[in-house]
Enzyme design. Structure first.
Site, mmCIF file in Angstrom:
data_model
loop_
_atom_site.group_PDB
_atom_site.id
_atom_site.type_symbol
_atom_site.label_atom_id
_atom_site.label_comp_id
_atom_site.label_asym_id
_atom_site.label_seq_id
_atom_site.Cartn_x
_atom_site.Cartn_y
_atom_site.Cartn_z
ATOM 1 N N ASP A 1 82.220 2.071 -0.171
ATOM 2 C CA ASP A 1 81.657 1.952 -1.464
ATOM 3 C C ASP A 1 83.524 1.926 -2.392
ATOM 4 O OD1 ASP A 1 79.690 4.710 -0.800
ATOM 5 O OD2 ASP A 1 79.561 2.173 -0.550
ATOM 6 N N ARG B 1 74.545 6.908 -11.962
ATOM 7 C CA ARG B 1 74.071 7.901 -11.225
ATOM 8 C C ARG B 1 75.254 8.047 -10.161
ATOM 9 N NH1 ARG B 1 71.061 2.442 -7.533
ATOM 10 N NH2 ARG B 1 71.759 4.308 -6.594
ATOM 11 N N CYS C 1 70.828 -0.368 -4.898
ATOM 12 C CA CYS C 1 71.764 -1.272 -5.379
ATOM 13 C C CYS C 1 71.473 -2.562 -5.681
ATOM 14 C CB CYS C 1 73.476 -1.137 -4.688
ATOM 15 S SG CYS C 1 74.088 0.351 -5.896
ATOM 16 N N ARG D 1 69.013 -4.091 1.830
ATOM 17 C CA ARG D 1 68.663 -2.225 1.765
ATOM 18 C C ARG D 1 67.577 -1.947 3.006
ATOM 19 N NH1 ARG D 1 72.482 -0.066 -1.294
ATOM 20 N NH2 ARG D 1 72.627 1.884 -0.360
ATOM 21 N N PRO D 2 67.713 -2.825 3.900
ATOM 22 C CA PRO D 2 66.066 -3.441 4.689
ATOM 23 C C PRO D 2 66.710 -1.541 5.044
ATOM 24 C CG PRO D 2 67.665 -4.223 6.104
ATOM 25 C CD PRO D 2 68.293 -4.104 4.494
ATOM 26 N N LYS E 1 78.084 13.173 -4.902
ATOM 27 C CA LYS E 1 77.023 12.551 -4.766
ATOM 28 C C LYS E 1 76.002 12.506 -3.634
ATOM 29 C CE LYS E 1 75.823 8.604 -5.035
ATOM 30 N NZ LYS E 1 74.901 7.239 -4.523
ATOM 31 N N ASN E 2 77.062 11.721 -3.056
ATOM 32 C CA ASN E 2 75.898 11.207 -0.976
ATOM 33 C C ASN E 2 75.878 12.812 -0.167
ATOM 34 O OD1 ASN E 2 75.823 8.714 -2.250
ATOM 35 N ND2 ASN E 2 77.102 8.042 -1.177
HETATM 36 C C1 EPZ Z 1 74.570 4.904 2.112
HETATM 37 O O1 EPZ Z 1 73.689 4.070 2.315
HETATM 38 C C2 EPZ Z 1 75.533 5.131 1.240
HETATM 39 N N1 EPZ Z 1 73.934 5.742 0.084
HETATM 40 C C3 EPZ Z 1 75.843 4.307 0.332
HETATM 41 O O2 EPZ Z 1 76.460 4.421 -1.258
HETATM 42 C C4 EPZ Z 1 77.024 3.426 1.397
HETATM 43 O O3 EPZ Z 1 78.058 2.334 0.976
HETATM 44 C C5 EPZ Z 1 76.034 2.937 2.515
HETATM 45 O O4 EPZ Z 1 76.056 4.608 2.938
HETATM 46 C C6 EPZ Z 1 77.544 3.174 3.469
HETATM 47 O O5 EPZ Z 1 78.728 3.777 3.783
HETATM 48 C C7 EPZ Z 1 74.048 6.908 -0.273
HETATM 49 O O6 EPZ Z 1 74.733 7.859 0.349
HETATM 50 C C8 EPZ Z 1 72.598 7.627 -1.065
HETATM 51 P P1 EPZ Z 1 73.362 2.086 5.755
HETATM 52 P P2 EPZ Z 1 72.921 3.175 3.084
HETATM 53 O O7 EPZ Z 1 72.460 2.888 6.065
HETATM 54 O O8 EPZ Z 1 72.218 4.703 4.019
HETATM 55 C C9 EPZ Z 1 72.167 -1.794 7.353
HETATM 56 C C10 EPZ Z 1 76.947 4.766 -3.331
HETATM 57 O O9 EPZ Z 1 77.983 4.058 -3.875
HETATM 58 N N2 EPZ Z 1 70.679 -1.801 7.707
HETATM 59 O O10 EPZ Z 1 74.645 3.216 6.071
HETATM 60 O O11 EPZ Z 1 71.573 3.247 2.821
HETATM 61 C C11 EPZ Z 1 72.438 -1.330 5.530
HETATM 62 O O12 EPZ Z 1 71.436 -3.108 5.137
HETATM 63 C C12 EPZ Z 1 76.124 3.960 -2.436
HETATM 64 O O13 EPZ Z 1 77.486 5.709 -2.995
HETATM 65 C C13 EPZ Z 1 69.792 -2.179 8.134
HETATM 66 O O14 EPZ Z 1 69.756 -3.006 8.486
HETATM 67 O O15 EPZ Z 1 73.720 2.789 3.974
HETATM 68 C C14 EPZ Z 1 73.789 -2.594 5.271
HETATM 69 O O16 EPZ Z 1 74.181 -3.227 5.885
HETATM 70 C C15 EPZ Z 1 76.016 2.854 -2.233
HETATM 71 N N3 EPZ Z 1 68.965 -1.520 8.363
HETATM 72 C C16 EPZ Z 1 74.440 -0.832 6.526
HETATM 73 O O17 EPZ Z 1 73.414 -1.427 7.358
HETATM 74 C C17 EPZ Z 1 68.630 -0.051 8.118
HETATM 75 O O18 EPZ Z 1 67.305 0.642 8.727
HETATM 76 C C18 EPZ Z 1 74.728 0.554 6.774
HETATM 77 O O19 EPZ Z 1 73.987 1.357 5.490
HETATM 78 C C19 EPZ Z 1 69.514 0.575 7.384
HETATM 79 C C20 EPZ Z 1 70.461 0.492 7.495
#
Ligand code: EPZ
Length: 417
Positions: A305, A398, A116, A121-122, A22-23
């Site tokens: 995850d 999903r 989720c 998720r900012p 998916k990702n």
């Molecule tokens: C991706 O989400 C994945 N989703 C998530 O999988 C996965 O848990 C995550 O990466 C971490 O590996 C997809 O690929 C579609 P991040 P993403 O930006 O990109 C903070 C699943 O179950 N952050 O790496 O949203 C954020 O809040 C899903 O398949 C900011 O603060 O994750 C988090 O604490 C769930 N500001 C951390 O960074 C931002 O602008 C990591 O988030 C962006 C992120």
């Protein structure tokens, strides 16, 4: 009903084929938007997040077909640059389209993405990186408009190695004038897959797989035929199911080279793992050991995850386990549902869970609140004595193409209802 029924308490035996990732598929679909040609994406899973992304691409004017597991995207004629509605707010990975649409249309208006309930998720890191590339962002009533005359290459250092922000910068940078140096880039395998897709389409990207990516923008991109790798988190989910419920299974296509962090944990608990080119052979140890301390980390550490699936498997381990969640601020919500099944889980703050192993779980009605927590409840249902009913199946759909099919292949008495 929007539920899954499981009669658990038996070990898992058999083999099942792991679906496409998916990702990995979602950012590759966004990348196809950059290409004024036809792209074919093979091994693309039939899951609701892919369907929503498909609908967003169609909303922008692409023609998209999804036969079997092959997606064909024709992005030669885009018709609009504004996305809104449930497809955008209801799905986190719609934010990955931001960089792609800017790369193609120079302007986009979209609602802040949903996702989720695992954390705020900012998208501040996404927006600040794009501003460095010349993008102006105007926020209004829960939406924002991003506009750019011409994307410019830049040196960008991400404060957090965000997967989504890394993807957005890559998608904008391949269309920018000049070179972009992206530091502290996420190293999750899905990033390398995105870069490999773009390279096959004609992009020039160096440092793939590392934390510094150098992207030379402005190269004309052409259509490609590309195969998405198997989903490491789906494979990990089934790995934790065997560890939790016991048994001996073969996970065909499981991408072992992308699963080192979770295989190390499986070994510490006591499972026997045999890796082959065809996949993963997993033999559970009936006396699974507790884990004194494990924490989620960015790749190649133990993935966030996999945290809820691991928690479920550890509920009947011998001894006390401690899990620390370092990535998301609210990812222990499933603990309350597991406690309804008899699990001994105490939370200390929002970042640490203590799991005191019990002899067995008891089936009952539980409620999924998000994707991987829902999968963890299915794992617990496989482990529990009696019937477990997991409500809100739509969260699980999903990310899992057909979780009942896969578990039935492993001998589980499971059905939707
Ligand atoms: C991706 O989400 C994945 N989703 C998530 O999988 C996965 O848990 C995550 O990466 C971490 O590996 C997809 O690929 C579609 P991040 P993403 O930006 O990109 C903070 C699943 O179950 N952050 O790496 O949203 C954020 O809040 C899903 O398949 C900011 O603060 O994750 C988090 O604490 C769930 N500001 C951390 O960074 C931002 O602008 C990591 O988030 C962006 C992120």
């Amino acid at each position: 009903m929007d539920a899954i029924h499981i009669h658990g308490g038996n070990a898992l035996f058999g083999e099942t084929k792991i679906q496409g990732s998916k990702n990995a598929a979602l950012p590759v679909m966004a990348a196809a938007l950059l290409i004024k040609d036809v792209c074919t994406i093979e091994n693309c899973p039939h899951i609701s997040d892919v369907l929503h992304m498909q609908q967003l691409l169609q909303q922008l004017g692409c023609t998209v077909s999804h036969e079997e597991n092959t997606l064909v995207i024709d992005a030669r004629n885009l018709s609009m640059d504004t996305m809104s509605g449930e497809n955008v707010t209801g799905m986190r990975s719609s934010i990955t389209l931001l960089g792609a649409v800017l790369g193609r249309c120079r302007e986009v208006t979209m609602a802040y993405p949903g996702g989720c309930v695992i954390g705020q998720r900012p998208i501040d890191i996404h927006l600040s990186a794009l501003r460095k590339m010349g993008v102006a962002i105007y926020e209004k009533e829960g939406c924002f408009t991003a506009r750019v005359k011409s994307l410019e290459g830049a040196v960008i250092n991400l404060p957090i190695s965000s997967v989504g922000a890394t993807e957005n910068v890559i998608l904008a940078a391949v269309m920018a004038r000049g070179v972009t140096v992206l530091q502290n880039a996420a190293k999750e395998p899905e990033i390398a897959t995105l870069c490999e897709f773009l390279r096959e389409a004609g992009a020039v990207i160096e440092g793939i797989g590392g934390s510094v990516l150098i992207i030379q923008g402005g190269h004309e991109l052409h259509g490609v035929s590309f195969r998405v790798p198997a989903d490491r988190i789906v494979a990990g989910t089934y790995l934790m199911s065997v560890i939790g419920a016991g048994g001996n299974v073969f996970l065909e296509d499981a991408p072992a080279s992308q699963m080192r962090g979770m295989l190390k944990i499986a070994d510490e608990i006591g499972a026997q793992i045999h890796i082959s080119r065809e996949g993963l052979h997993v033999i559970a140890d009936e006396h699974k050991r507790a884990l004194p301390y494990v924490k989620t980390e960015i790749y190649p550490g133990f993935p966030t995850d996999m945290q809820s699936p691991l928690m479920a498997a550890l509920t009947t381990a011998q001894g006390i386990s401690v899990i620390e969640e370092t990535i998301f601020e609210d990812r222990f919500r499933v603990a309350a549902q597991l406690r309804k099944m008899g699990a001994g889980i105490e939370l200390s703050g929002k970042r640490q869970a203590v799991i005191i192993g019990v002899d067995s779980l008891l089936g009952c009605e539980v409620t999924a609140e998000e994707l991987r927590g829902g999968a963890a409840l299915v794992i617990a249902g496989c482990m529990a004595l009696g019937e477990t009913i997991v409500k809100n199946r739509h969260f699980i759909e999903r990310g899992y193409e057909d979780i009942c099919r896969d578990y039935r292949n492993l001998g589980v008495d499971i059905r939707i209802g």
